[in-house]
Design a protein around this motif. Structure first.
Motif, short mmCIF file in Angstrom:
data_model
loop_
_atom_site.label_atom_id
_atom_site.label_comp_id
_atom_site.label_asym_id
_atom_site.label_seq_id
_atom_site.Cartn_x
_atom_site.Cartn_y
_atom_site.Cartn_z
N GLY A 193 0.81 -1.22 0.00
CA GLY A 193 0.00 0.00 0.00
C GLY A 193 0.84 1.26 0.00
N ASP A 194 2.17 1.11 -0.11
CA ASP A 194 3.05 2.28 -0.09
C ASP A 194 2.77 3.17 -1.29
OD1 ASP A 194 4.22 1.14 2.11
OD2 ASP A 194 5.93 0.34 1.00
N ASN A 195 3.06 4.46 -1.12
CA ASN A 195 2.93 5.32 -2.28
C ASN A 195 4.08 5.05 -3.25
OD1 ASN A 195 5.22 7.10 -1.77
ND2 ASN A 195 4.02 7.95 -0.09
N LEU A 196 3.95 5.49 -4.48
CA LEU A 196 4.91 5.13 -5.52
C LEU A 196 6.28 5.72 -5.26
CD1 LEU A 196 2.59 5.40 -8.64
CD2 LEU A 196 3.27 3.35 -7.39
N ALA A 197 6.35 6.89 -4.67
CA ALA A 197 7.65 7.49 -4.37
C ALA A 197 8.41 6.62 -3.37
CB ALA A 197 7.46 8.90 -3.83
N ASP A 198 7.72 6.08 -2.37
CA ASP A 198 8.36 5.21 -1.39
C ASP A 198 8.84 3.92 -2.04
OD1 ASP A 198 7.91 7.04 0.61
OD2 ASP A 198 6.14 6.02 1.41
N THR A 199 8.03 3.37 -2.95
CA THR A 199 8.44 2.15 -3.66
C THR A 199 9.69 2.42 -4.49
OG1 THR A 199 6.18 1.33 -3.77
CG2 THR A 199 7.74 0.43 -5.37
N ALA A 200 9.72 3.55 -5.19
CA ALA A 200 10.89 3.89 -6.01
C ALA A 200 12.15 4.00 -5.15
CB ALA A 200 10.64 5.21 -6.74
N ALA A 201 12.04 4.64 -4.01
CA ALA A 201 13.19 4.80 -3.12
C ALA A 201 13.63 3.45 -2.56
CB ALA A 201 12.85 5.76 -1.99
N ALA A 202 12.68 2.62 -2.17
CA ALA A 202 13.01 1.33 -1.57
C ALA A 202 13.71 0.40 -2.56
CB ALA A 202 11.75 0.67 -1.03
N ARG A 203 13.41 0.55 -3.84
CA ARG A 203 13.97 -0.33 -4.85
C ARG A 203 15.18 0.25 -5.57
NH1 ARG A 203 13.18 -5.12 -3.15
NH2 ARG A 203 10.98 -5.51 -2.60
N GLY A 204 15.66 1.40 -5.11
CA GLY A 204 16.91 1.92 -5.65
C GLY A 204 16.80 2.78 -6.87
N TYR A 205 15.59 3.23 -7.20
CA TYR A 205 15.45 4.18 -8.31
C TYR A 205 15.88 5.57 -7.85
CZ TYR A 205 12.80 0.72 -10.99
OH TYR A 205 12.42 -0.40 -11.70
N ALA A 206 16.34 6.36 -8.79
CA ALA A 206 16.76 7.72 -8.44
C ALA A 206 15.60 8.54 -7.92
CB ALA A 206 17.39 8.41 -9.66
N ASP A 207 14.41 8.33 -8.51
CA ASP A 207 13.20 9.01 -8.05
C ASP A 207 12.00 8.33 -8.69
OD1 ASP A 207 13.21 9.93 -10.73
OD2 ASP A 207 14.17 11.82 -10.16
N GLN A 208 10.82 8.82 -8.42
CA GLN A 208 9.60 8.20 -8.95
C GLN A 208 9.56 8.27 -10.47
OE1 GLN A 208 5.99 9.45 -7.01
NE2 GLN A 208 4.68 8.69 -8.66
N ALA A 209 10.05 9.37 -11.05
CA ALA A 209 10.05 9.51 -12.50
C ALA A 209 10.94 8.45 -13.15
CB ALA A 209 10.51 10.91 -12.89
N HIS A 210 12.05 8.14 -12.51
CA HIS A 210 12.95 7.10 -13.01
C HIS A 210 12.23 5.75 -13.03
CE1 HIS A 210 16.94 4.69 -12.33
NE2 HIS A 210 16.49 4.56 -13.56
N MET A 211 11.52 5.42 -11.96
CA MET A 211 10.77 4.18 -11.91
C MET A 211 9.68 4.17 -12.98
SD MET A 211 8.83 2.30 -8.70
CE MET A 211 7.42 3.44 -8.62
N ALA A 212 9.02 5.30 -13.18
CA ALA A 212 7.94 5.37 -14.17
C ALA A 212 8.48 5.10 -15.58
CB ALA A 212 7.27 6.74 -14.11
N ARG A 213 9.69 5.59 -15.87
CA ARG A 213 10.27 5.33 -17.20
C ARG A 213 10.53 3.84 -17.38
NH1 ARG A 213 13.17 10.04 -15.91
NH2 ARG A 213 15.02 8.86 -15.30
N ASP A 214 11.03 3.18 -16.33
CA ASP A 214 11.26 1.75 -16.42
C ASP A 214 9.96 0.99 -16.65
OD1 ASP A 214 13.94 1.18 -16.40
OD2 ASP A 214 13.93 0.13 -14.49
N PHE A 215 8.91 1.39 -15.95
CA PHE A 215 7.63 0.70 -16.11
C PHE A 215 7.09 0.88 -17.53
CE2 PHE A 215 7.68 -0.25 -11.74
CZ PHE A 215 6.61 -1.07 -11.44
N ARG A 216 7.23 2.06 -18.08
CA ARG A 216 6.71 2.27 -19.44
C ARG A 216 7.48 1.44 -20.45
NH1 ARG A 216 5.99 7.59 -17.29
NH2 ARG A 216 3.76 8.14 -17.27
N GLU A 217 8.80 1.28 -20.23
CA GLU A 217 9.61 0.52 -21.17
C GLU A 217 9.46 -0.99 -20.97
OE1 GLU A 217 13.69 1.72 -21.31
OE2 GLU A 217 13.20 3.85 -21.32
N LEU A 218 9.32 -1.45 -19.74
CA LEU A 218 9.33 -2.88 -19.44
C LEU A 218 7.93 -3.46 -19.23
CD1 LEU A 218 12.42 -2.99 -17.07
CD2 LEU A 218 12.33 -3.52 -19.51
#
Length: 235
Positions: A193-218
């Motif tokens: 239930g974490d917000n997306l910014a927390d998920t991005a930080a926990a998984r080592g992304y630079a920020d939420q936008a970085h994680m969003a780019r990975d999701f769009r590509e993968l």
């Protein structure tokens, strides 16, 4: 689509990523995308039809892919599958990963690998991998966010890592670690239930936008879309 994952015993940690079942429950032809996750999949389709690039047999294995895979199956299709980490695939006698990267190979019915999918796959795996533990490099890969961490954990220099990954997996270390980071983030997005910014930080992304780019590509969708549309690795 009825998707479920079976519980795994601790003895299979680091060897088997998941055992899943899928049952289509709609008329006509179904198309889905499978997200990449750094695993080799053994698949038994025991009802219906399926196709990816070409018609698939009842038993097959899908290779490592750096991008989503769009595949189709009939509305009456039923599957059981095992996601293996590549080092476990090698222990079980699987073909070299680079030889069927971004593709699939047929498994002969009655073969050792196909037999793992019969009856109780979890029990079959526990027997087949009894006494097996992930090698040191595998443990380092699963515990690391970057190539530098793998080097620190194993003492292997980056150039040697590049050669090992190319020979064993058919992709660069950074590419493979990116798939593992995305796999973990996708599971978090679906389960936590974490917000997306927390998920991005926990998984080592630079920020939420970085994680969003990975999701769009993968995955072809943003994290918010995956949260509502994904069932396991499928969209």
């Amino acid at each position: 689509m009825d998707y479920a994952e079976l519980p795994l015993p601790p003895a299979l940690d680091g060897l088997v990523a998941s055992v899943w079942t899928l049952a289509a429950s709609q008329p006509g032809w179904v198309e889905h995308e499978a997200t990449p996750d750094g695993c080799i999949e053994l698949i038994h389709r025991y009802a219906g039809r399926s196709t990816w690039r070409r018609d698939q047999p009842g038993y097959f294995a899908t290779g490592l892919s750096p991008h989503p895979i769009r595949f189709g199956f009939s509305g009456d299709a039923r599957f059981t599958a095992i996601k293996l980490w590549p080092w476990a695939w090698h222990v079980l006698g699987g073909a070299p990963c680079p030889g069927f990267a971004d593709d699939w190979i047929a498994l002969a019915p009655g073969s050792t690998l196909a037999a793992l999918l019969e009856g109780d796959p979890v029990a079959n795996l526990a027997r087949a991998l009894a006494g097996t533990t992930p090698p040191p490099l595998a443990r380092a890969i699963l515990a690391s966010r970057g190539v530098g961490e793998i080097t620190a954990r194993t003492g292997l220099p980056p150039r040697q890592l590049q050669r090992i990954f190319a020979r064993e997996l058919g992709m660069a270390p950074r590419t493979y670690l990116r798939l593992l980071r995305f796999r973990a983030a996708l599971r978090d997005v679906q389960q936590a239930g974490d917000n997306l910014a927390d998920t991005a930080a926990a998984r080592g992304y630079a920020d939420q936008a970085h994680m969003a780019r990975d999701f769009r590509e993968l995955a072809g969708v943003p994290p918010s879309g995956a949260r509502t549309r994904a069932r396991g690795p499928f969209l």
